[in-house]
Design a protein around this motif. Structure first.
Motif, PDB file in Angstrom:
ATOM      1  N   ASP A   1      62.570  10.650 -38.547  1.00  0.00           N
ATOM      2  CA  ASP A   1      62.082  11.577 -39.397  1.00  0.00           C
ATOM      3  C   ASP A   1      60.622  11.425 -40.023  1.00  0.00           C
ATOM      4  O   ASP A   1      60.442  11.737 -41.446  1.00  0.00           O
ATOM      5  CB  ASP A   1      63.173  11.506 -40.511  1.00  0.00           C
ATOM      6  CG  ASP A   1      64.431  12.203 -40.016  1.00  0.00           C
ATOM      7  OD1 ASP A   1      64.633  12.603 -38.808  1.00  0.00           O
ATOM      8  OD2 ASP A   1      65.356  11.549 -40.583  1.00  0.00           O
TER       9      ASP A   1
ATOM     10  N   VAL B   1      67.906  17.259 -45.054  1.00  0.00           N
ATOM     11  CA  VAL B   1      68.638  16.122 -44.969  1.00  0.00           C
ATOM     12  C   VAL B   1      68.818  15.778 -46.643  1.00  0.00           C
ATOM     13  O   VAL B   1      67.916  15.575 -47.412  1.00  0.00           O
ATOM     14  CB  VAL B   1      67.981  14.847 -44.529  1.00  0.00           C
ATOM     15  CG1 VAL B   1      68.638  13.588 -44.457  1.00  0.00           C
ATOM     16  CG2 VAL B   1      67.543  14.997 -42.862  1.00  0.00           C
TER      17      VAL B   1
ATOM     18  N   SER C   1      70.941  13.018 -49.341  1.00  0.00           N
ATOM     19  CA  SER C   1      71.402  11.671 -49.366  1.00  0.00           C
ATOM     20  C   SER C   1      72.377  11.473 -50.566  1.00  0.00           C
ATOM     21  O   SER C   1      72.197  12.388 -51.593  1.00  0.00           O
ATOM     22  CB  SER C   1      70.280  10.870 -49.691  1.00  0.00           C
ATOM     23  OG  SER C   1      69.374  10.777 -48.550  1.00  0.00           O
TER      24      SER C   1
ATOM     25  N   SER D   1      76.036   9.167 -52.049  1.00  0.00           N
ATOM     26  CA  SER D   1      76.697   7.765 -52.007  1.00  0.00           C
ATOM     27  C   SER D   1      78.084   7.880 -52.578  1.00  0.00           C
ATOM     28  O   SER D   1      78.328   8.488 -53.492  1.00  0.00           O
ATOM     29  CB  SER D   1      75.972   6.689 -52.862  1.00  0.00           C
ATOM     30  OG  SER D   1      76.743   5.413 -52.980  1.00  0.00           O
TER      31      SER D   1
ATOM     32  N   SER E   1      76.309   7.118 -42.114  1.00  0.00           N
ATOM     33  CA  SER E   1      76.297   6.136 -42.906  1.00  0.00           C
ATOM     34  C   SER E   1      76.254   4.778 -42.266  1.00  0.00           C
ATOM     35  O   SER E   1      77.013   4.391 -41.127  1.00  0.00           O
ATOM     36  CB  SER E   1      77.689   6.048 -43.787  1.00  0.00           C
ATOM     37  OG  SER E   1      77.721   5.099 -44.546  1.00  0.00           O
TER      38      SER E   1
ATOM     39  N   GLU F   1      74.075  10.003 -45.353  1.00  0.00           N
ATOM     40  CA  GLU F   1      73.146  11.175 -45.393  1.00  0.00           C
ATOM     41  C   GLU F   1      73.972  12.393 -44.690  1.00  0.00           C
ATOM     42  O   GLU F   1      74.648  12.376 -43.692  1.00  0.00           O
ATOM     43  CB  GLU F   1      71.936  10.761 -44.404  1.00  0.00           C
ATOM     44  CG  GLU F   1      70.873  10.197 -45.015  1.00  0.00           C
ATOM     45  CD  GLU F   1      69.681   9.818 -44.084  1.00  0.00           C
ATOM     46  OE1 GLU F   1      68.663   9.555 -44.538  1.00  0.00           O
ATOM     47  OE2 GLU F   1      69.442  10.571 -42.997  1.00  0.00           O
TER      48      GLU F   1
ATOM     49  N   ARG G   1      73.026  15.599 -42.723  1.00  0.00           N
ATOM     50  CA  ARG G   1      71.894  16.470 -41.886  1.00  0.00           C
ATOM     51  C   ARG G   1      72.267  17.821 -41.470  1.00  0.00           C
ATOM     52  O   ARG G   1      73.410  17.886 -40.755  1.00  0.00           O
ATOM     53  CB  ARG G   1      71.358  15.438 -40.760  1.00  0.00           C
ATOM     54  CG  ARG G   1      71.268  13.879 -41.200  1.00  0.00           C
ATOM     55  CD  ARG G   1      70.840  13.215 -39.947  1.00  0.00           C
ATOM     56  NE  ARG G   1      70.426  12.037 -40.262  1.00  0.00           N
ATOM     57  CZ  ARG G   1      70.115  10.643 -39.455  1.00  0.00           C
ATOM     58  NH1 ARG G   1      70.403  11.051 -38.311  1.00  0.00           N
ATOM     59  NH2 ARG G   1      69.813   9.767 -39.896  1.00  0.00           N
TER      60      ARG G   1
END
Length: 714
Positions: free
Chosen positions: A116, A607, A609, A611, A644, A701, A703
């Motif tokens: 990317d 994208v 992100s 957790s 992940s 992530e 996408r």
């Protein structure tokens, strides 16, 4: 549990389903280094005329016919001649997939790669050429996704190997701008059909000839345009105000014709660009514009330059000679061979004996070798691509019967008259050359039928206890998992349910013998990882029941029982390895208690992100869950990938029209998840990020790729 397939279970794999995996990318394209000694693999691949020069963008289309690297990644290879001292930027862009680019060549050692480095999901890597020569640029998708892409190699100052300066270079992919193409009075309107001719005097777009036509679009108006031709493989673009990205298509109208359908987002001037898939092609074409799409052709695209002879049956492939054991034969392609499974093939006869373990090798310095073996006992041909390494083929098999076998040899793709190869069939060297041998379903059944029961017997209405022990029990000859033989006597026409239950491993069950046609196999029953098989014998007699473990390294205690009126299946949790997907998670109420996701909006073509943590919400099964929202429009395909390195991800897509929600575990390769979905109505999708394990935590992530519509690849 996701479906599993075992060759020994009587389930065959079509030769067309066997894919080419680039040997040099065994470590995974983009996942690790490429050993320097393996770089020659790229020089052996068929470029199919793909050559790129500094500063001239080109385009291509990844399709199902292209090479596949480890993890299911589609790739195409381009050649670049670079000079000493060149400072270059390599940029790969696509609106259809997450781009990945790899550069190998003199002085680059293990090679350079990027995922990317460009904007969005586009890839960009920079190269300092210390040694002149031929370089290879691998254009690929990060997964098995296909579609169109643009590739540019541009001079760029201030670069270092792998690192590019901030900002864009002038001669990047964007420099090939559709808005710069002249229309020269060419106008197209809804309901019209016009003719044109692409010639060498036309400008180029991404390295191919192109002509632009002006269309006056009105906001909210539906528009569909087809590029129809017989002389070349079409490629169509549409660009204009309000479109987030240029729309493009290869074969969406069927045959080699292209189609783009859209609703004009704004009133203004749009450009429809007629182009080709090949940089060297041109000729007459038609553009047909309408309010609604016309019926698409059912014909498969076979451009004039690549039309091949129709595929033959195995027995119709011409025999060029016979093979004798331990003798190396030389051969050459004539260019007039027929096609089997899309490949140029010659046939050789070979006399074999039941039980013989053999190795057949094909080697060539001119092409990528490919082998098939068929004959008595092989309902579907066995095949091999790179078993002998360095694009040479080695097929290892155990012959099930006496008789004449047929070996098909040829290139994996392409092939030209005069290209040379050698072929050898061996029995003496097979044990040293082969770690495993392909077996026919009949041969596997024969091996299993000989397994001793050791006095283990199961009666109707009874239950037995057993234990799988790697020091004692046999292994399945094809899958290598532990199995144990039990005898059972059944009556004709009577249906019996056999359960295998274990709290220590994921169970499987085979059945064979009198009154059973072939080999029965079952993995899981209705709950957990326990197995249930329904057996109705056509004749009375004794049969073998073979309980076993799904995973090769699994062992432990189990129970086996037989009943005409079975008890409800017991849920053992199915929590034995990361190779197993969560059980029962596709139920309609799995997402009960998970929030709407409004606090985490995500947009297409991006994208995001995040957790997972111990404080997150939970699925009904106890797995952590985090909800996101994605706006979606009817008819616009979206591809959602969850990646992940911290945990085994599981992805859900939910909407009012979806019942139950969509779920995926590992479709993106490795342990990553992917769902592709085309909504039937406008609205907001709920994306739920989860995991296989209940204690999973860590970064991930999301996408998102959107197609409006995406190219239809052949």
């Amino acid at each position: 549990m996701r479906p599993r397939s075992l060759r020994g279970g009587g389930r065959s794999v079509s030769p067309s389903a066997r894919v080419f995996v680039v040997a040099a990318l065994a470590a995974g394209l983009g996942e690790g280094s490429l050993a320097a000694q393996d770089l020659s693999v790229f020089s052996a691949l068929d470029l199919q005329g793909r050559v790129i020069t500094d500063g001239t963008p080109v385009r291509g289309t990844l399709g199902p016919q292209d090479l596949i690297a480890t993890g299911g990644r589609r790739i195409q290879v381009w050649e670049l001649d670079a000079s000493d001292g060149d400072h270059l930027q390599v940029e790969l862009r696509s609106g259809d997939f997450d781009a990945y680019v790899y550069v190998v060549g003199p002085g680059l050692g293990e090679g350079l790669s990027d995922d990317d480095g460009g904007d969005g999901l586009n890839a960009r890597v920079c190269v300092v050429v210390d040694e002149p020569g031929e370089y290879r640029i691998v254009s690929g998708s990060l997964s098995s996704a296909t579609g169109g892409y643009a590739l540019a190699v541009s001079p760029r100052e201030g670069v270092s190997d792998g690192a590019c300066p901030e900002g864009d270079v002038e001669a990047s992919v964007e420099a090939a701008d559709i808005d710069d193409l002249p229309t020269d009075g060419r106008a197209l309107s809804v309901g019209s059909e016009i003719e044109g001719v692409l010639s060498s005097s036309d400008p180029t777009l991404f390295g191919s000839l192109a002509q632009a036509w002006a269309v006056e679009g009105r906001a909210g108006e539906s528009f569909s345009v087809d590029l129809v031709l017989d002389a070349f493989d079409a490629y169509l673009f549409v660009a204009g105000p309000g479109l987030e990205a240029d729309l493009s298509d290869d074969d969406g109208a069927g045959r080699c014709d292209s189609r783009v359908t859209l609703t004009f987002p704004e009133t203004g001037l749009y450009r429809v660009v007629a182009s080709t898939l090949s940089a060297s092609e041109g000729g007459p074409y038609r553009l047909v514009a309408s309010e609604q799409p016309r019926p698409a052709s059912d014909e498969v695209c076979s451009p004039p330059s690549t039309t091949v002879t129709a595929s033959l049956n195995v027995e119709d492939v011409a025999v060029v000679g016979s093979l004798a054991w331990e003798e190396t034969r030389e051969g050459s392609l004539t260019g007039s061979e027929g096609q089997f499974d899309g490949k140029m093939m010659q046939a050789w006869t070979l006399e074999g004996e039941a039980g013989a373990r053999i190795a057949i090798e094909m080697r060539s310095s001119d092409f990528d070798s490919y082998l098939y073996l068929t004959g008595p006992g092989f309902e579907d041909p066995a095949s091999n691509d790179d078993g002998a390494g360095n694009l040479n083929a080695r097929l290892c098999a155990e012959l099930p019967e006496d008789g004449e076998y047929r070996v098909l040899s040829g290139p994996y793709s392409g092939g030209e008259s005069g290209q040379m190869f050698t072929i050898r069939a061996s029995r003496n060297d097979a044990a040293a050359l082969c770690e495993e041998f392909e077996m026919s379903p009949d041969a596997i059944t024969g091996v299993l039928a000989q397994l001793p029961t050791g006095g283990r017997a199961l009666a109707l209405g009874g239950e037995g206890e057993g234990s799988l022990d790697p020091a004692v029990d046999a292994r399945h000859p094809d899958t290598n998992h532990l199995i144990q033989a039990w005898s059972f006597r059944g009556e004709a026409g009577r249906t019996v349910y056999v359960d295998v239950l274990s709290d220590e491993f994921d169970t499987v069950l085979y059945g064979l013998g009198a009154g059973i046609d072939g080999l029965l196999f079952i993995d899981d029953g209705a709950e957990g990882c326990n197995s249930r098989m329904s057996i109705t014998l056509s004749e009375s007699g004794s049969i073998l029941l073979l309980p076993g473990a799904y995973n090769q390294d699994a062992s432990g205690a189990f129970r086996i029982r037989a009943s005409e009126d079975p008890l409800p299946m017991e849920d053992n949790g199915c929590d034995f390895s990361d190779d197993d997907a969560p059980t029962g998670l596709a139920a309609a109420d799995v997402l009960a208690g998970v929030s709407t996701g409004e606090a985490r909006p995500v947009e297409p073509i991006t994208v995001a992100s995040g957790s997972l943590g111990s404080e997150d919400e939970r699925l009904a099964g106890g797995q952590p869950a985090q909800a996101w929202t994605l706006p979606a429009q009817a008819g616009e395909e979206v591809e959602i990938t969850l990646v992940s390195d911290a945990f085994d991800p599981v992805l859900y897509v939910d909407a009012p029209s979806l019942s139950p929600p969509l779920m995926d575990d590992d479709s993106a390769g490795e342990l990553d998840s992917r769902i592709t979905y085309t909504p039937t109505e406008d609205g907001v999708l709920r994306l739920v990020v989860s995991a296989y394990a209940t204690d999973a935590t860590g970064a991930f992530e999301l996408r998102i790729v959107r197609s409006v519509p995406g190219p239809v690849t052949r």
